[in-house]
Design a protein around this motif. Structure first.
Motif, PDB file in Angstrom:
ATOM      1  N   THR A  83       0.829  -1.202   0.000  1.00 38.57           N
ATOM      2  CA  THR A  83       0.000   0.000   0.000  1.00 38.57           C
ATOM      3  C   THR A  83       0.865   1.254   0.000  1.00 38.57           C
ATOM      4  O   THR A  83       1.805   1.357   0.787  1.00 38.57           O
ATOM      5  CB  THR A  83      -0.905   0.021   1.249  1.00 38.57           C
ATOM      6  N   MET A  84       0.550   2.197  -0.868  1.00 39.95           N
ATOM      7  CA  MET A  84       1.252   3.477  -0.865  1.00 39.95           C
ATOM      8  C   MET A  84       0.347   4.537  -0.253  1.00 39.95           C
ATOM      9  O   MET A  84      -0.818   4.654  -0.627  1.00 39.95           O
ATOM     10  CB  MET A  84       1.667   3.890  -2.267  1.00 39.95           C
ATOM     11  N   VAL A  85       0.875   5.271   0.711  1.00 41.54           N
ATOM     12  CA  VAL A  85       0.148   6.383   1.318  1.00 41.54           C
ATOM     13  C   VAL A  85       0.765   7.666   0.773  1.00 41.54           C
ATOM     14  O   VAL A  85       1.942   7.938   1.003  1.00 41.54           O
ATOM     15  CB  VAL A  85       0.231   6.345   2.855  1.00 41.54           C
ATOM     16  N   ILE A  86      -0.029   8.429   0.038  1.00 34.24           N
ATOM     17  CA  ILE A  86       0.464   9.622  -0.652  1.00 34.24           C
ATOM     18  C   ILE A  86      -0.164  10.886  -0.083  1.00 34.24           C
ATOM     19  O   ILE A  86      -1.384  10.960   0.105  1.00 34.24           O
ATOM     20  CB  ILE A  86       0.139   9.545  -2.156  1.00 34.24           C
ATOM     21  N   GLY A  87       0.676  11.863   0.189  1.00 31.78           N
ATOM     22  CA  GLY A  87       0.193  13.172   0.602  1.00 31.78           C
ATOM     23  C   GLY A  87       0.433  14.174  -0.503  1.00 31.78           C
ATOM     24  O   GLY A  87       1.574  14.380  -0.922  1.00 31.78           O
ATOM     25  N   VAL A 110       3.378  -0.764   4.029  1.00 28.66           N
ATOM     26  CA  VAL A 110       3.102   0.615   3.636  1.00 28.66           C
ATOM     27  C   VAL A 110       4.353   1.333   3.162  1.00 28.66           C
ATOM     28  O   VAL A 110       5.415   1.255   3.785  1.00 28.66           O
ATOM     29  CB  VAL A 110       2.481   1.412   4.806  1.00 28.66           C
ATOM     30  N   ILE A 111       4.192   2.052   2.051  1.00 30.21           N
ATOM     31  CA  ILE A 111       5.235   2.943   1.523  1.00 30.21           C
ATOM     32  C   ILE A 111       4.680   4.356   1.600  1.00 30.21           C
ATOM     33  O   ILE A 111       3.634   4.660   1.020  1.00 30.21           O
ATOM     34  CB  ILE A 111       5.586   2.584   0.072  1.00 30.21           C
ATOM     35  N   LEU A 112       5.358   5.228   2.339  1.00 35.07           N
ATOM     36  CA  LEU A 112       4.895   6.594   2.568  1.00 35.07           C
ATOM     37  C   LEU A 112       5.563   7.550   1.589  1.00 35.07           C
ATOM     38  O   LEU A 112       6.790   7.539   1.437  1.00 35.07           O
ATOM     39  CB  LEU A 112       5.210   6.994   4.011  1.00 35.07           C
ATOM     40  N   HIS A 113       4.747   8.377   0.937  1.00 33.55           N
ATOM     41  CA  HIS A 113       5.287   9.331  -0.046  1.00 33.55           C
ATOM     42  C   HIS A 113       4.595  10.674   0.146  1.00 33.55           C
ATOM     43  O   HIS A 113       3.445  10.864  -0.258  1.00 33.55           O
ATOM     44  CB  HIS A 113       5.053   8.822  -1.471  1.00 33.55           C
ATOM     45  N   CYS A 114       5.290  11.608   0.769  1.00 33.42           N
ATOM     46  CA  CYS A 114       4.749  12.943   1.012  1.00 33.42           C
ATOM     47  C   CYS A 114       5.912  13.935   0.996  1.00 33.42           C
ATOM     48  O   CYS A 114       6.322  14.442   2.041  1.00 33.42           O
ATOM     49  CB  CYS A 114       4.000  12.975   2.343  1.00 33.42           C
ATOM     50  N   PRO A 115       6.458  14.218  -0.180  1.00 30.54           N
ATOM     51  CA  PRO A 115       7.646  15.067  -0.302  1.00 30.54           C
ATOM     52  C   PRO A 115       7.493  16.459   0.294  1.00 30.54           C
ATOM     53  O   PRO A 115       8.473  17.058   0.744  1.00 30.54           O
ATOM     54  CB  PRO A 115       7.866  15.144  -1.817  1.00 30.54           C
ATOM     55  N   ALA A 159      -3.502   5.061  -1.026  1.00 31.81           N
ATOM     56  CA  ALA A 159      -4.313   5.916  -0.159  1.00 31.81           C
ATOM     57  C   ALA A 159      -3.849   7.350  -0.360  1.00 31.81           C
ATOM     58  O   ALA A 159      -2.734   7.708   0.023  1.00 31.81           O
ATOM     59  CB  ALA A 159      -4.160   5.493   1.299  1.00 31.81           C
ATOM     60  N   VAL A 160      -4.686   8.165  -0.967  1.00 32.57           N
ATOM     61  CA  VAL A 160      -4.308   9.527  -1.350  1.00 32.57           C
ATOM     62  C   VAL A 160      -4.986  10.544  -0.449  1.00 32.57           C
ATOM     63  O   VAL A 160      -6.203  10.501  -0.231  1.00 32.57           O
ATOM     64  CB  VAL A 160      -4.710   9.827  -2.811  1.00 32.57           C
ATOM     65  N   ALA A 161      -4.199  11.497   0.049  1.00 32.60           N
ATOM     66  CA  ALA A 161      -4.733  12.642   0.777  1.00 32.60           C
ATOM     67  C   ALA A 161      -4.430  13.870  -0.072  1.00 32.60           C
ATOM     68  O   ALA A 161      -3.263  14.213  -0.277  1.00 32.60           O
ATOM     69  CB  ALA A 161      -4.078  12.767   2.145  1.00 32.60           C
ATOM     70  N   GLY A 162      -5.472  14.505  -0.596  1.00 33.42           N
ATOM     71  CA  GLY A 162      -5.225  15.654  -1.461  1.00 33.42           C
ATOM     72  C   GLY A 162      -6.507  16.189  -2.056  1.00 33.42           C
ATOM     73  O   GLY A 162      -7.603  15.733  -1.724  1.00 33.42           O
ATOM     74  N   ILE A 163      -6.363  17.143  -2.946  1.00 32.23           N
ATOM     75  CA  ILE A 163      -7.529  17.721  -3.611  1.00 32.23           C
ATOM     76  C   ILE A 163      -7.999  16.789  -4.729  1.00 32.23           C
ATOM     77  O   ILE A 163      -7.285  15.878  -5.145  1.00 32.23           O
ATOM     78  CB  ILE A 163      -7.207  19.117  -4.173  1.00 32.23           C
TER      79      ILE A 163
END
Length: 229
Positions: A83-87, A110-115, A159-163
């Motif tokens: 699962t990738m969690v993207i911010g 989980v792989i976290l990606h929120c640069p 899992a995307v957090a964004g507009i």
């Protein structure tokens, strides 16, 4: 050496998946205080994290199903997998970490990606390592291009957090990938958190399975034997 690493990595992630949700929740509960401090609204974060953890018993439920005579059928839920969690650029730390907690609670790697919030990612992962969650289970990939990450092998869900536009862009990119179908779990309500407060939110991170046991083959059923006499 690479083959051995992949083997060990797979075994560690599988061990995390096979833990009960209750055991996984115990690890996460120990990290909640530190995770909450990273959000800028500790009180609201604790409320959200504890809300998610309150569904732990539901994840461990096993339902007995009807089946053929001589069979035991059990329905249960288990992690989907990688699962990738993207911010996104506009994502708030609380939402990103809420998605992270949900993905881990349900047993996923989980792989976290929120640069845009690199320091927050580092501190969050550090807090999770300190409570015993392995580096194989949770990692950061902020140094890689998002498009490259979305094409990684056997990515089960994002899992995307964004507009809305960010979610649509990611969904479109995933539609162009080969391999397994990758599910998108989107949270666009950064303040009200409506997406994360629905009763079925955690179910989006799992898949259903049925365990079937042939009870006659493992010891016999006296009633069935009598029917033939």
């Amino acid at each position: 050496m690479a083959t051995e690493f992949k083997k060990d990595h797979g075994q560690v992630c599988e061990a995390w998946r096979l833990l009960t949700a209750t055991n996984r929740a115990a690890h996460l509960q120990a990290a909640i205080a530190k995770l909450a401090l990273l959000t800028g609204d500790s009180k609201k974060a604790r409320k959200l994290f504890n809300h998610l953890l309150s569904f732990t018993p539901m994840l461990d439920e096993v339902q007995q199903m009807n089946g053929a005579t001589g069979e035991s059928n059990e329905l249960y839920v288990t992690a989907r997998g990688k699962t990738m969690v993207i911010g996104g650029e506009s994502a708030k730390a609380l939402v990103v970490l809420g998605q992270l907690v949900a993905a881990l609670l349900t047993g996923n790697e989980v792989i976290l990606h929120c640069p845009s919030q690199e320091e927050m990612c580092l501190e969050a992962v550090k807090a999770l390592y300190e409570v015993g969650i392995s580096e194989d289970v949770i990692s950061i990939a902020n140094d890689s291009q998002l498009v490259t990450l979305l094409h990684m092998d056997r990515l089960s869900q994002v899992a995307v957090a964004g507009i809305t536009s960010e979610v649509q862009s990611i969904s479109q990119e995933l539609a162009n990938t080969d391999g397994i179908l990758t599910q998108v779990i989107a949270v666009t309500d950064m303040d009200g958190l409506a997406d994360m407060l629905t009763p079925d939110y955690l179910y989006r991170f799992v898949t259903e399975r049925v365990r079937t046991i042939n009870t006659t083959a493992i010891g016999g059923n006296a009633t069935l034997l009598e029917l033939g006499t």
